[in-house]
Design a protein around this motif. Sequence first.
Motif, PDB file in Angstrom:
ATOM      1  N   PRO A 134       3.710  -1.913  18.244  1.00 22.14           N
ATOM      2  CA  PRO A 134       2.796  -1.004  17.191  1.00 22.14           C
ATOM      3  C   PRO A 134       2.004  -0.078  17.843  1.00 22.14           C
ATOM      4  CG  PRO A 134       3.080  -3.471  16.408  1.00 22.14           C
ATOM      5  CD  PRO A 134       3.608  -3.215  17.895  1.00 22.14           C
ATOM      6  N   ALA A 135       1.514  -0.396  18.829  1.00 20.84           N
ATOM      7  CA  ALA A 135       0.678   0.470  19.474  1.00 20.84           C
ATOM      8  C   ALA A 135       1.265   1.853  20.129  1.00 20.84           C
ATOM      9  CB  ALA A 135      -0.356  -0.283  20.676  1.00 20.84           C
ATOM     10  N   HIS A 136       2.549   1.697  20.026  1.00 23.08           N
ATOM     11  CA  HIS A 136       3.489   3.003  20.676  1.00 23.08           C
ATOM     12  C   HIS A 136       3.901   3.549  19.730  1.00 23.08           C
ATOM     13  CE1 HIS A 136       2.089   1.935  24.796  1.00 23.08           C
ATOM     14  NE2 HIS A 136       2.264   0.704  24.497  1.00 23.08           N
ATOM     15  N   VAL A 137       3.972   3.209  18.400  1.00 28.50           N
ATOM     16  CA  VAL A 137       4.541   3.692  17.306  1.00 28.50           C
ATOM     17  C   VAL A 137       4.265   5.143  17.113  1.00 28.50           C
ATOM     18  CG1 VAL A 137       5.290   3.701  14.891  1.00 28.50           C
ATOM     19  CG2 VAL A 137       5.675   1.749  16.369  1.00 28.50           C
ATOM     20  N   TRP A 138       2.785   5.219  17.223  1.00 31.14           N
ATOM     21  CA  TRP A 138       2.098   6.565  16.836  1.00 31.14           C
ATOM     22  C   TRP A 138       2.672   7.814  17.682  1.00 31.14           C
ATOM     23  CZ3 TRP A 138      -0.320   9.705  20.515  1.00 31.14           C
ATOM     24  CH2 TRP A 138      -0.789   8.962  21.464  1.00 31.14           C
ATOM     25  N   ARG A 139       3.079   7.399  19.101  1.00 28.78           N
ATOM     26  CA  ARG A 139       3.754   8.422  19.788  1.00 28.78           C
ATOM     27  C   ARG A 139       5.055   8.928  19.303  1.00 28.78           C
ATOM     28  NH1 ARG A 139       3.025   5.961  25.592  1.00 28.78           N
ATOM     29  NH2 ARG A 139       0.875   5.894  25.888  1.00 28.78           N
ATOM     30  N   LEU A 140       6.023   8.072  18.715  1.00 29.41           N
ATOM     31  CA  LEU A 140       7.134   8.386  18.290  1.00 29.41           C
ATOM     32  C   LEU A 140       6.819   9.298  16.838  1.00 29.41           C
ATOM     33  CD1 LEU A 140      10.372   8.136  17.803  1.00 29.41           C
ATOM     34  CD2 LEU A 140       9.583   6.036  16.413  1.00 29.41           C
ATOM     35  N   LEU A 141       5.760   8.706  15.896  1.00 31.97           N
ATOM     36  CA  LEU A 141       5.451   9.477  14.744  1.00 31.97           C
ATOM     37  C   LEU A 141       5.226  10.872  15.155  1.00 31.97           C
ATOM     38  CD1 LEU A 141       4.047   6.621  12.725  1.00 31.97           C
ATOM     39  CD2 LEU A 141       6.174   7.617  12.489  1.00 31.97           C
ATOM     40  N   ARG A 142       4.233  10.946  16.177  1.00 34.37           N
ATOM     41  CA  ARG A 142       3.689  12.565  16.602  1.00 34.37           C
ATOM     42  C   ARG A 142       4.804  13.268  16.848  1.00 34.37           C
ATOM     43  NH1 ARG A 142      -1.810  13.961  16.599  1.00 34.37           N
ATOM     44  NH2 ARG A 142      -1.139  15.193  18.435  1.00 34.37           N
TER      45      ARG A 142
ATOM     46  N   THR B 112       0.824  -1.175  -0.040  1.00 32.65           N
ATOM     47  CA  THR B 112      -0.059  -0.001   0.011  1.00 32.65           C
ATOM     48  C   THR B 112       0.933   1.134   0.020  1.00 32.65           C
ATOM     49  OG1 THR B 112      -0.164   0.091   2.337  1.00 32.65           O
ATOM     50  CG2 THR B 112      -1.666  -1.331   1.336  1.00 32.65           C
ATOM     51  N   GLU B 113       0.129   2.194  -0.177  1.00 33.14           N
ATOM     52  CA  GLU B 113       0.888   3.599  -0.334  1.00 33.14           C
ATOM     53  C   GLU B 113       0.786   4.346   1.273  1.00 33.14           C
ATOM     54  OE1 GLU B 113       3.101   5.589  -1.990  1.00 33.14           O
ATOM     55  OE2 GLU B 113       3.414   3.939  -3.212  1.00 33.14           O
ATOM     56  N   VAL B 114       0.331   3.731   2.109  1.00 28.37           N
ATOM     57  CA  VAL B 114       0.007   4.296   3.363  1.00 28.37           C
ATOM     58  C   VAL B 114       0.803   3.506   4.766  1.00 28.37           C
ATOM     59  CG1 VAL B 114      -1.854   5.001   5.326  1.00 28.37           C
ATOM     60  CG2 VAL B 114      -2.208   5.227   2.756  1.00 28.37           C
ATOM     61  N   TRP B 115       1.565   4.332   5.188  1.00 31.16           N
ATOM     62  CA  TRP B 115       2.192   3.710   6.533  1.00 31.16           C
ATOM     63  C   TRP B 115       1.095   3.256   7.539  1.00 31.16           C
ATOM     64  CZ3 TRP B 115       6.880   1.797   6.075  1.00 31.16           C
ATOM     65  CH2 TRP B 115       7.835   2.403   5.237  1.00 31.16           C
ATOM     66  N   THR B 116       1.394   2.108   8.075  1.00 31.52           N
ATOM     67  CA  THR B 116       0.704   1.707   9.306  1.00 31.52           C
ATOM     68  C   THR B 116       1.542   1.523  10.571  1.00 31.52           C
ATOM     69  OG1 THR B 116       1.106  -0.724   9.026  1.00 31.52           O
ATOM     70  CG2 THR B 116      -1.125   0.400   7.863  1.00 31.52           C
ATOM     71  N   CYS B 117       1.089   1.548  11.720  1.00 32.09           N
ATOM     72  CA  CYS B 117       2.011   1.415  12.931  1.00 32.09           C
ATOM     73  C   CYS B 117       2.713   0.170  12.968  1.00 32.09           C
ATOM     74  CB  CYS B 117       1.222   1.757  14.308  1.00 32.09           C
ATOM     75  SG  CYS B 117       0.855   3.520  14.326  1.00 32.09           S
ATOM     76  N   PRO B 118       2.090  -0.756  12.716  1.00 24.31           N
ATOM     77  CA  PRO B 118       2.786  -2.309  12.649  1.00 24.31           C
ATOM     78  C   PRO B 118       4.182  -2.121  11.645  1.00 24.31           C
ATOM     79  CG  PRO B 118       0.518  -2.711  12.767  1.00 24.31           C
ATOM     80  CD  PRO B 118       0.864  -1.178  12.290  1.00 24.31           C
ATOM     81  N   GLN B 119       3.941  -1.551  10.478  1.00 20.95           N
ATOM     82  CA  GLN B 119       4.757  -1.446   9.488  1.00 20.95           C
ATOM     83  C   GLN B 119       5.902  -0.625   9.921  1.00 20.95           C
ATOM     84  OE1 GLN B 119       2.620   0.069   6.101  1.00 20.95           O
ATOM     85  NE2 GLN B 119       2.026  -1.894   5.349  1.00 20.95           N
ATOM     86  N   VAL B 120       5.845   0.623  10.305  1.00 22.94           N
ATOM     87  CA  VAL B 120       6.721   1.405  10.731  1.00 22.94           C
ATOM     88  C   VAL B 120       7.542   0.766  12.124  1.00 22.94           C
ATOM     89  CG1 VAL B 120       7.217   3.575  11.911  1.00 22.94           C
ATOM     90  CG2 VAL B 120       5.534   3.426  10.428  1.00 22.94           C
ATOM     91  N   ALA B 121       6.706  -0.095  12.990  1.00 24.16           N
ATOM     92  CA  ALA B 121       7.622  -1.051  13.889  1.00 24.16           C
ATOM     93  C   ALA B 121       8.465  -1.747  13.230  1.00 24.16           C
ATOM     94  CB  ALA B 121       6.422  -1.387  15.062  1.00 24.16           C
TER      95      ALA B 121
ATOM     96  N   LEU C 182       7.780  12.917  15.915  1.00 23.20           N
ATOM     97  CA  LEU C 182       8.602  13.409  14.568  1.00 23.20           C
ATOM     98  C   LEU C 182       7.904  14.446  13.705  1.00 23.20           C
ATOM     99  CD1 LEU C 182      10.045   9.967  13.987  1.00 23.20           C
ATOM    100  CD2 LEU C 182      11.283  11.881  14.919  1.00 23.20           C
ATOM    101  N   GLY C 183       6.506  14.922  14.203  1.00 23.55           N
ATOM    102  CA  GLY C 183       5.684  15.764  13.289  1.00 23.55           C
ATOM    103  C   GLY C 183       4.887  14.955  12.358  1.00 23.55           C
ATOM    104  N   TRP C 184       4.715  13.903  12.352  1.00 20.95           N
ATOM    105  CA  TRP C 184       3.815  13.029  11.389  1.00 20.95           C
ATOM    106  C   TRP C 184       2.551  12.989  12.093  1.00 20.95           C
ATOM    107  CZ3 TRP C 184       5.298   9.961   7.006  1.00 20.95           C
ATOM    108  CH2 TRP C 184       6.631  10.133   6.581  1.00 20.95           C
ATOM    109  N   SER C 185       1.371  13.101  11.221  1.00 16.65           N
ATOM    110  CA  SER C 185       0.173  12.735  11.591  1.00 16.65           C
ATOM    111  C   SER C 185      -0.494  11.558  11.150  1.00 16.65           C
ATOM    112  CB  SER C 185      -0.852  14.057  11.490  1.00 16.65           C
ATOM    113  OG  SER C 185      -0.809  13.961   9.941  1.00 16.65           O
ATOM    114  N   PRO C 186      -1.501  10.963  11.671  1.00 10.84           N
ATOM    115  CA  PRO C 186      -2.356   9.849  11.184  1.00 10.84           C
ATOM    116  C   PRO C 186      -2.950  10.246   9.908  1.00 10.84           C
ATOM    117  CG  PRO C 186      -3.299  10.394  13.151  1.00 10.84           C
ATOM    118  CD  PRO C 186      -2.169  11.356  13.008  1.00 10.84           C
ATOM    119  N   GLN C 187      -2.936   9.243   8.996  1.00 10.71           N
ATOM    120  CA  GLN C 187      -3.538   9.261   7.574  1.00 10.71           C
ATOM    121  C   GLN C 187      -4.488   8.158   7.658  1.00 10.71           C
ATOM    122  OE1 GLN C 187      -2.724  12.117   5.630  1.00 10.71           O
ATOM    123  NE2 GLN C 187      -1.729  12.754   7.564  1.00 10.71           N
TER     124      GLN C 187
END
Length: 159
Positions: free
Chosen positions: A113-121, A91-100, A123-128
């Motif tokens: 994976p449930a905590h990756v979003w904190r790291l992404l936030r 896919t063209e969209v990152w998911t938290c498990p993929q980033v982990a 870093l200035g990334w927002s959920p899509q």
Amino acid sequence: MRPNGSAAQLEYRRHLGGKLLAQGKGVREIARLLEVAPSSVSRWKQAVQHGGRQALRTKPHPGPRPRLSRTQKARLIAKLRQGPRKAGYLTEVWTCPQVAEVIRQHFGVSYHPAHVWRLLRALGWSPQKPRHPTRKRDEVAIVHWRTRTRPQLKKSAAA
């Protein structure tokens, strides 16, 4: 339990207690004057004896050390900007498990994976959210409705 007051107020109180100790006042007397427990004044007294008045200063609480360094975070952002397809995903969209998984593969650091979003936030990334077309979507019927049916409905509503 932490006493009431800001860090600066508590430090001021400790320094005041240190001054009173230097003047020769007793532990219980200082505790009564400052409305603190005698055990606190005793701790302050020991701190002053071992480290001087500097020992009464507020100490920062930095928290745990980050798992990824600044350079690793910069490399992660560069990797994420290349997109999930470049990393081997469909896919063209990152998911938290993929980033982990990318973090684990490239940096040897495991994130849940449930905590990756904190790291992404951080870093200035927002959920899509990806747009998924409906499986039963009939493009021909949609075009027909837009070009034929809708204009007829609008004409009859105006009359």
